[in-house]
Motif scaffolding. Sequence first.
Motif, short mmCIF file in Angstrom:
data_model
loop_
_atom_site.label_atom_id
_atom_site.label_comp_id
_atom_site.label_asym_id
_atom_site.label_seq_id
_atom_site.Cartn_x
_atom_site.Cartn_y
_atom_site.Cartn_z
N VAL A 1 0.71 -1.33 0.07
CA VAL A 1 0.09 -0.10 0.04
C VAL A 1 0.80 1.19 -0.01
O VAL A 1 2.03 1.26 0.85
N SER B 1 -5.81 9.08 0.11
CA SER B 1 -6.09 7.74 -0.68
C SER B 1 -5.33 6.91 -0.28
O SER B 1 -3.86 7.28 0.13
N TYR B 2 -5.44 5.75 0.12
CA TYR B 2 -4.52 4.57 0.08
C TYR B 2 -4.66 3.89 -1.30
O TYR B 2 -5.53 3.48 -1.87
N MET C 1 0.75 5.41 0.66
CA MET C 1 0.05 6.32 1.15
C MET C 1 0.93 7.44 1.65
O MET C 1 2.06 7.49 1.49
N VAL D 1 -3.04 9.91 -4.75
CA VAL D 1 -2.79 9.54 -3.14
C VAL D 1 -2.23 10.84 -2.41
O VAL D 1 -2.73 11.14 -1.56
N LEU E 1 -9.99 3.79 -0.84
CA LEU E 1 -8.81 2.81 -1.47
C LEU E 1 -8.71 2.80 -2.97
O LEU E 1 -9.84 2.74 -3.73
N ALA F 1 -0.17 9.72 7.02
CA ALA F 1 -1.45 8.84 6.87
C ALA F 1 -1.45 8.20 8.17
O ALA F 1 -0.61 7.67 8.94
N LEU G 1 -7.68 -1.58 6.41
CA LEU G 1 -8.00 -0.53 5.43
C LEU G 1 -9.58 -0.35 5.27
O LEU G 1 -10.09 0.56 4.42
#
Length: 292
Positions: A167, A235-236, A169, A230, A191, A173, A186
């Motif tokens: 992931v 977002s991830y 990020m 992101v 996502l 985060a 998550l």
Amino acid sequence: MELRVLRYFLAVVQEKNITKAAEKLLISQPALSKQLADLEDELGTKLFIRGHRQITLTSEGQYLNTKAEEMVKLAEKISANIQSNQIISGDLTIGAGESIGMKRILDVLGSISQDYPDVKTHLISGDANEMEKSLNNGTLDFAVFMGERDLDDFNYLQMPETDHWGVIMREDALLANKEVIEPKDLLNLPLLVSSQALSGHRFDNWWGNLGPEMNITGTFTLTYNAELLVQSSHSYMLTFDHLLNRNNVQHLVFRPISPQIIEPITVVWKKNTVLSKVSQLFIKRLKASLQK
């Protein structure tokens, strides 16, 4: 100008005498003189200064001498290459996605380009389904598949490199302080997922019964563009390791997922097809890179 006549001209330059040059060339002296006169008429200038014992070159003749040597040597090299089956030229088209495994392949392509400047390389981006279709219809010479795939219809080479999912990020985060990311981490977070991985149900086993609760807010095909999203949207992003471009996108971090998902990287090409010489060279050099 014919190569044959240029060879006659060079023989006369070397011998400095038309009669001796004619003997060397196994033609008559009048025939050689006629060829040289026709060459001077074609070029519209005198090439020789004819003396009593030997001939010398005019400035135009000296210029032609240099260029004629180059032209004859080039012609001899081309002929030798063709006869020895050593010509490597043409186009090499490879389809692939983004992966750490592409570095090895690009290094091989770079060495071919340096050694054979007439080879033109074309890199096509796309998902595995698109690339398989292009392989079958002949618009791709090779494809690079990331992940498990049925390869019964193809020849292939397995790369030693593998891709690991994780992931990406922002460094500020909520999950940035974790060493690994689990599915439950998550939940309820925005996502981004690879469109190919999502359509192929790649994460169904990983997130299990939590799948319906995942907040998938978008998909992507190009990692760099998704990284920008992101950075701007908190977002991830589920993607491969080694694809985080720290030079262009700052303040992002990568964390591996757990349990880990590892993808093989495979170079494939069609079975039962006649490969071009440049395609054969690519396979030969790629195999050699695997033995280092």
